[in-house]
Design a protein around this motif. Structure first.
Motif, PDB file in Angstrom:
ATOM      1  N   GLN A  25      58.173  42.111  38.519  1.00 47.99           N
ATOM      2  CA  GLN A  25      59.337  42.949  38.822  1.00 47.99           C
ATOM      3  C   GLN A  25      59.291  44.242  38.020  1.00 47.99           C
ATOM      4  O   GLN A  25      59.561  45.316  38.542  1.00 47.99           O
ATOM      5  CB  GLN A  25      60.634  42.198  38.511  1.00 47.99           C
ATOM      6  N   GLN A  26      58.954  44.139  36.747  1.00 43.56           N
ATOM      7  CA  GLN A  26      58.895  45.325  35.888  1.00 43.56           C
ATOM      8  C   GLN A  26      57.774  46.263  36.309  1.00 43.56           C
ATOM      9  O   GLN A  26      57.918  47.488  36.245  1.00 43.56           O
ATOM     10  CB  GLN A  26      58.704  44.901  34.429  1.00 43.56           C
ATOM     11  N   LEU A  27      56.641  45.693  36.730  1.00 40.23           N
ATOM     12  CA  LEU A  27      55.479  46.498  37.083  1.00 40.23           C
ATOM     13  C   LEU A  27      55.459  46.916  38.552  1.00 40.23           C
ATOM     14  O   LEU A  27      54.559  47.642  38.975  1.00 40.23           O
ATOM     15  CB  LEU A  27      54.193  45.708  36.765  1.00 40.23           C
ATOM     16  N   ARG A  28      56.439  46.403  39.316  1.00 37.79           N
ATOM     17  CA  ARG A  28      56.517  46.665  40.759  1.00 37.79           C
ATOM     18  C   ARG A  28      55.248  46.207  41.469  1.00 37.79           C
ATOM     19  O   ARG A  28      54.649  46.921  42.279  1.00 37.79           O
ATOM     20  CB  ARG A  28      56.781  48.158  41.021  1.00 37.79           C
ATOM     21  N   GLN A  29      54.839  45.009  41.125  1.00 35.90           N
ATOM     22  CA  GLN A  29      53.708  44.350  41.762  1.00 35.90           C
ATOM     23  C   GLN A  29      54.146  42.974  42.221  1.00 35.90           C
ATOM     24  O   GLN A  29      55.276  42.549  41.964  1.00 35.90           O
ATOM     25  CB  GLN A  29      52.528  44.229  40.783  1.00 35.90           C
ATOM     26  N   THR A  30      53.243  42.263  42.866  1.00 37.15           N
ATOM     27  CA  THR A  30      53.531  40.885  43.240  1.00 37.15           C
ATOM     28  C   THR A  30      53.141  39.968  42.083  1.00 37.15           C
ATOM     29  O   THR A  30      52.253  40.305  41.285  1.00 37.15           O
ATOM     30  CB  THR A  30      52.739  40.477  44.489  1.00 37.15           C
ATOM     31  N   PRO A  31      53.782  38.805  41.956  1.00 38.93           N
ATOM     32  CA  PRO A  31      53.395  37.871  40.891  1.00 38.93           C
ATOM     33  C   PRO A  31      51.926  37.485  40.952  1.00 38.93           C
ATOM     34  O   PRO A  31      51.277  37.336  39.907  1.00 38.93           O
ATOM     35  CB  PRO A  31      54.308  36.667  41.143  1.00 38.93           C
ATOM     36  N   SER A  32      51.380  37.324  42.166  1.00 39.04           N
ATOM     37  CA  SER A  32      49.971  36.946  42.276  1.00 39.04           C
ATOM     38  C   SER A  32      49.064  38.062  41.762  1.00 39.04           C
ATOM     39  O   SER A  32      48.020  37.797  41.155  1.00 39.04           O
ATOM     40  CB  SER A  32      49.628  36.611  43.730  1.00 39.04           C
ATOM     41  N   ALA A  33      49.456  39.329  41.973  1.00 42.72           N
ATOM     42  CA  ALA A  33      48.649  40.446  41.487  1.00 42.72           C
ATOM     43  C   ALA A  33      48.641  40.479  39.961  1.00 42.72           C
ATOM     44  O   ALA A  33      47.605  40.729  39.334  1.00 42.72           O
ATOM     45  CB  ALA A  33      49.183  41.760  42.044  1.00 42.72           C
ATOM     46  N   VAL A  34      49.795  40.219  39.356  1.00 39.71           N
ATOM     47  CA  VAL A  34      49.868  40.188  37.893  1.00 39.71           C
ATOM     48  C   VAL A  34      49.040  39.027  37.346  1.00 39.71           C
ATOM     49  O   VAL A  34      48.288  39.181  36.376  1.00 39.71           O
ATOM     50  CB  VAL A  34      51.333  40.075  37.417  1.00 39.71           C
ATOM     51  N   SER A  35      49.154  37.867  37.982  1.00 44.33           N
ATOM     52  CA  SER A  35      48.390  36.702  37.559  1.00 44.33           C
ATOM     53  C   SER A  35      46.891  36.961  37.655  1.00 44.33           C
ATOM     54  O   SER A  35      46.119  36.586  36.754  1.00 44.33           O
ATOM     55  CB  SER A  35      48.772  35.487  38.409  1.00 44.33           C
ATOM     56  N   ARG A  36      46.456  37.623  38.728  1.00 42.76           N
ATOM     57  CA  ARG A  36      45.027  37.924  38.886  1.00 42.76           C
ATOM     58  C   ARG A  36      44.553  38.906  37.808  1.00 42.76           C
ATOM     59  O   ARG A  36      43.444  38.789  37.287  1.00 42.76           O
ATOM     60  CB  ARG A  36      44.760  38.499  40.277  1.00 42.76           C
ATOM     61  N   SER A  37      45.408  39.887  37.462  1.00 43.27           N
ATOM     62  CA  SER A  37      45.030  40.839  36.413  1.00 43.27           C
ATOM     63  C   SER A  37      44.799  40.135  35.087  1.00 43.27           C
ATOM     64  O   SER A  37      43.821  40.404  34.374  1.00 43.27           O
ATOM     65  CB  SER A  37      46.115  41.909  36.249  1.00 43.27           C
ATOM     66  N   VAL A  38      45.708  39.206  34.734  1.00 42.14           N
ATOM     67  CA  VAL A  38      45.554  38.457  33.488  1.00 42.14           C
ATOM     68  C   VAL A  38      44.327  37.562  33.563  1.00 42.14           C
ATOM     69  O   VAL A  38      43.574  37.416  32.587  1.00 42.14           O
ATOM     70  CB  VAL A  38      46.824  37.645  33.182  1.00 42.14           C
ATOM     71  N   GLY A  39      44.091  36.969  34.730  1.00 41.92           N
ATOM     72  CA  GLY A  39      42.915  36.123  34.898  1.00 41.92           C
ATOM     73  C   GLY A  39      41.619  36.893  34.731  1.00 41.92           C
ATOM     74  O   GLY A  39      40.662  36.400  34.112  1.00 41.92           O
ATOM     75  N   ARG A  40      41.564  38.111  35.275  1.00 41.71           N
ATOM     76  CA  ARG A  40      40.371  38.934  35.110  1.00 41.71           C
ATOM     77  C   ARG A  40      40.150  39.285  33.637  1.00 41.71           C
ATOM     78  O   ARG A  40      39.019  39.314  33.152  1.00 41.71           O
ATOM     79  CB  ARG A  40      40.492  40.214  35.943  1.00 41.71           C
ATOM     80  N   LEU A  41      41.252  39.569  32.922  1.00 48.82           N
ATOM     81  CA  LEU A  41      41.150  39.884  31.500  1.00 48.82           C
ATOM     82  C   LEU A  41      40.577  38.692  30.740  1.00 48.82           C
ATOM     83  O   LEU A  41      39.669  38.838  29.908  1.00 48.82           O
ATOM     84  CB  LEU A  41      42.528  40.257  30.954  1.00 48.82           C
ATOM     85  N   GLU A  42      41.102  37.490  31.015  1.00 51.69           N
ATOM     86  CA  GLU A  42      40.609  36.289  30.339  1.00 51.69           C
ATOM     87  C   GLU A  42      39.136  36.034  30.674  1.00 51.69           C
ATOM     88  O   GLU A  42      38.349  35.642  29.803  1.00 51.69           O
ATOM     89  CB  GLU A  42      41.462  35.088  30.734  1.00 51.69           C
ATOM     90  N   ALA A  43      38.772  36.263  31.936  1.00 52.54           N
ATOM     91  CA  ALA A  43      37.379  36.037  32.347  1.00 52.54           C
ATOM     92  C   ALA A  43      36.444  36.998  31.623  1.00 52.54           C
ATOM     93  O   ALA A  43      35.342  36.612  31.193  1.00 52.54           O
ATOM     94  CB  ALA A  43      37.261  36.200  33.864  1.00 52.54           C
ATOM     95  N   ARG A  44      36.862  38.253  31.482  1.00 55.03           N
ATOM     96  CA  ARG A  44      36.012  39.231  30.818  1.00 55.03           C
ATOM     97  C   ARG A  44      35.858  38.908  29.331  1.00 55.03           C
ATOM     98  O   ARG A  44      34.791  39.085  28.745  1.00 55.03           O
ATOM     99  CB  ARG A  44      36.588  40.639  30.996  1.00 55.03           C
ATOM    100  N   LEU A  45      36.955  38.429  28.711  1.00 52.98           N
ATOM    101  CA  LEU A  45      36.914  38.098  27.287  1.00 52.98           C
ATOM    102  C   LEU A  45      36.262  36.743  27.026  1.00 52.98           C
ATOM    103  O   LEU A  45      35.784  36.482  25.927  1.00 52.98           O
ATOM    104  CB  LEU A  45      38.331  38.090  26.704  1.00 52.98           C
ATOM    105  N   GLY A  46      36.295  35.863  28.028  1.00 53.34           N
ATOM    106  CA  GLY A  46      35.724  34.537  27.866  1.00 53.34           C
ATOM    107  C   GLY A  46      36.596  33.583  27.081  1.00 53.34           C
ATOM    108  O   GLY A  46      36.107  32.589  26.530  1.00 53.34           O
ATOM    109  N   VAL A  47      37.920  33.861  27.016  1.00 53.58           N
ATOM    110  CA  VAL A  47      38.852  32.977  26.307  1.00 53.58           C
ATOM    111  C   VAL A  47      40.137  32.862  27.115  1.00 53.58           C
ATOM    112  O   VAL A  47      40.458  33.723  27.941  1.00 53.58           O
ATOM    113  CB  VAL A  47      39.199  33.509  24.888  1.00 53.58           C
ATOM    114  N   ARG A  48      40.857  31.786  26.879  1.00 53.33           N
ATOM    115  CA  ARG A  48      42.166  31.609  27.496  1.00 53.33           C
ATOM    116  C   ARG A  48      43.212  32.248  26.595  1.00 53.33           C
ATOM    117  O   ARG A  48      43.328  31.898  25.415  1.00 53.33           O
ATOM    118  CB  ARG A  48      42.460  30.125  27.655  1.00 53.33           C
ATOM    119  N   LEU A  49      43.982  33.199  27.137  1.00 54.51           N
ATOM    120  CA  LEU A  49      45.021  33.888  26.374  1.00 54.51           C
ATOM    121  C   LEU A  49      46.390  33.254  26.553  1.00 54.51           C
ATOM    122  O   LEU A  49      47.220  33.297  25.645  1.00 54.51           O
ATOM    123  CB  LEU A  49      45.089  35.361  26.786  1.00 54.51           C
TER     124      LEU A  49
END
Length: 298
Positions: A25-49
Motif C-alpha cells: 500500500q505504501q509503495l503503490r505496488q501489489t503484495p506479490s510484487a513486494v514479496s518478489r522484490s524481497v525474495g530476489r534480494l534474499e536470493a542475491r544475498l544467499g540468506v533468509r532475511l
C-alpha cells in the motif's frame, strides 16, 4: 530507482509495516510484487532475511544486521540527493522527530501546528520517549537530546539550556519537613527515572565543587512528566528541568528547595541529526523552526 535500491526499499517497508500487503500500500505496488522484490534480494544475498508466517513477518538475525546497514545506506543516498536539491526544493515528505515527553508536551507540540501550516507538504511523525534511541535504527531524522553530546557522528543545533530545579509539593514538605542540605535527602522520598541517563545521580554544589549524589525513593518513572505529576500530588521530591516545572512553581503547586546547593546546575539541549552533507529541505526547515520557536532560555 534501480532494482537493488527498489529491493532494499521493499524489504525495509515490509519490516516497518509488518506485512507485504501493508508495504505494498505504501509503495503503490501489489503484495506479490513486494514479496518478489524481497525474495530476489534474499536470493542475491544467499540468506533468509525474513521469516514468513500467516500472522507477521519476523526478522532473522541476518535480517536484523542487514536492516541496520540498509537504513544507513538509504539515508546516505537521501542526503546525497538532498545536497543537490535542498536550496531550491520545497520542504516535503515525512519527517521523523524524537524527543522526551516533557520537552515535546511543553515546548514543541504547542507550537508544531505553526510548522504544519507553514510547510503543508511535510508530514511530521513524532515519538515521545525519554530514553535514548539510535537515529539510524529508529529511522529518525531529528532527535532532541538533553545533556552532554557523546556521539561525534551526529550533527547538532543548540536549542538552549535549562536550569535543574529540585522541588516538592507544599503538602509533602508540611508532612516530611524541608531539607536544608543535600545530606538531608537521605530521609526523604526522592522520585527518579527508571532508565539510565547520561549523568547518574543529582548534582549539588558542596564546598564550591559540583558533586553527583545518589538518591532513593519508592517511585520510578519513564518520563519527567510522570515524575512531575507525582510530585505535584505530594509523593516526594523531584529534580526536573525548569521548563517542565516552572509553571507549577509559579502557581504554588511545587516549591523549589536546596536552591543554593545547585545554583548553576544546567543542562544543554540540542537537536541532533545525521549526515555529513547538507540536510534535506524538510530537516533544515524543522531545525530552523525549533531554534525559532522551541528554544529554552530559563
Amino acid at each position: 530507482m534501480d532494482n537493488r535500491t527498489g529491493e532494499i526499499e521493499a524489504f525495509l517497508r515490509s519490516v516497518d509495516a509488518g506485512s507485504f500487503a501493508a508495504a505494498a500500500q505504501q509503495l503503490r505496488q501489489t503484495p506479490s510484487a513486494v514479496s518478489r522484490s524481497v525474495g530476489r534480494l534474499e536470493a542475491r544475498l544467499g540468506v533468509r532475511l525474513l521469516q514468513r508466517s500467516t500472522r507477521a513477518l519476523t526478522l532473522t538475525p541476518e535480517g536484523e544486521a542487514y536492516q541496520r546497514r540498509a537504513q544507513a545506506i538509504l539515508h546516505d543516498l537521501d542526503e546525497l540527493e538532498a545536497s543537490f536539491t535542498a536550496d531550491r526544493a520545497e520542504p516535503r515528505g515525512r519527517l521523523r522527530l524524537n524527543m522526551s515527553a516533557p520537552f515535546g508536551l511543553h515546548r514543541v507540540l504547542p507550537v508544531l501546528p505553526e510548522f504544519l501550516e507553514r510547510y503543508p507538504k511535510v508530514t511530521v511523525d513524532v515519538s515521545l520517549n525519554d530514553a535514548l534511541v539510535n537515529l539510524v535504527d529508529e529511522r529518525t531524522d531529528i532527535a532532541i537530546r538533553h545533556g552532554p553530546l557523546r556521539d561525534s557522528s551526529l550533527r547538532a543545533r543548540k536549542l538552549g539550556s535549562s536550569r535543574w530545579i529540585v522541588a516538592a509539593a507544599p503538602c509533602y514538605l508540611e508532612r516530611r519537613g524541608t531539607p536544608n542540605k543535600p545530606d538531608d535527602l537521605d530521609a526523604h522520598n526522592c522520585l527518579n527515572f527508571n532508565f539510565r541517563r547520561s549523568i547518574e545521580g543529582w548534582s549539588f554544589r558542596v564546598a564550591g565543587a559540583l558533586q553527583q549524589r545518589s538518591v532513593s525513593g519508592n517511585f520510578l518513572g519513564s518520563s519527567g512528566e510522570a515524575l512531575r505529576v507525582m510530585a505535584v500530588s505530594g509523593a516526594g521530591i523531584v529534580r526536573l528541568a525548569h521548563f517542565l516545572v516552572g509553571a507549577d512553581i509559579a502557581a504554588g503547586r511545587l516549591v523549589p528547595i536546596l536552591g543554593s546547593c545547585h545554583d548553576g546546575d544546567t543542562e544543554d539541549i540540542h537537536a541532533l541529526y545525521l549526515g555529513q552533507g547538507r540536510p534535506s529541505a524538510r530537516v533544515r526547515a524543522m531545525l530552523d523552526f525549533l531554534v525559532e520557536r522551541a528554544s529554552v532560555t530559563e
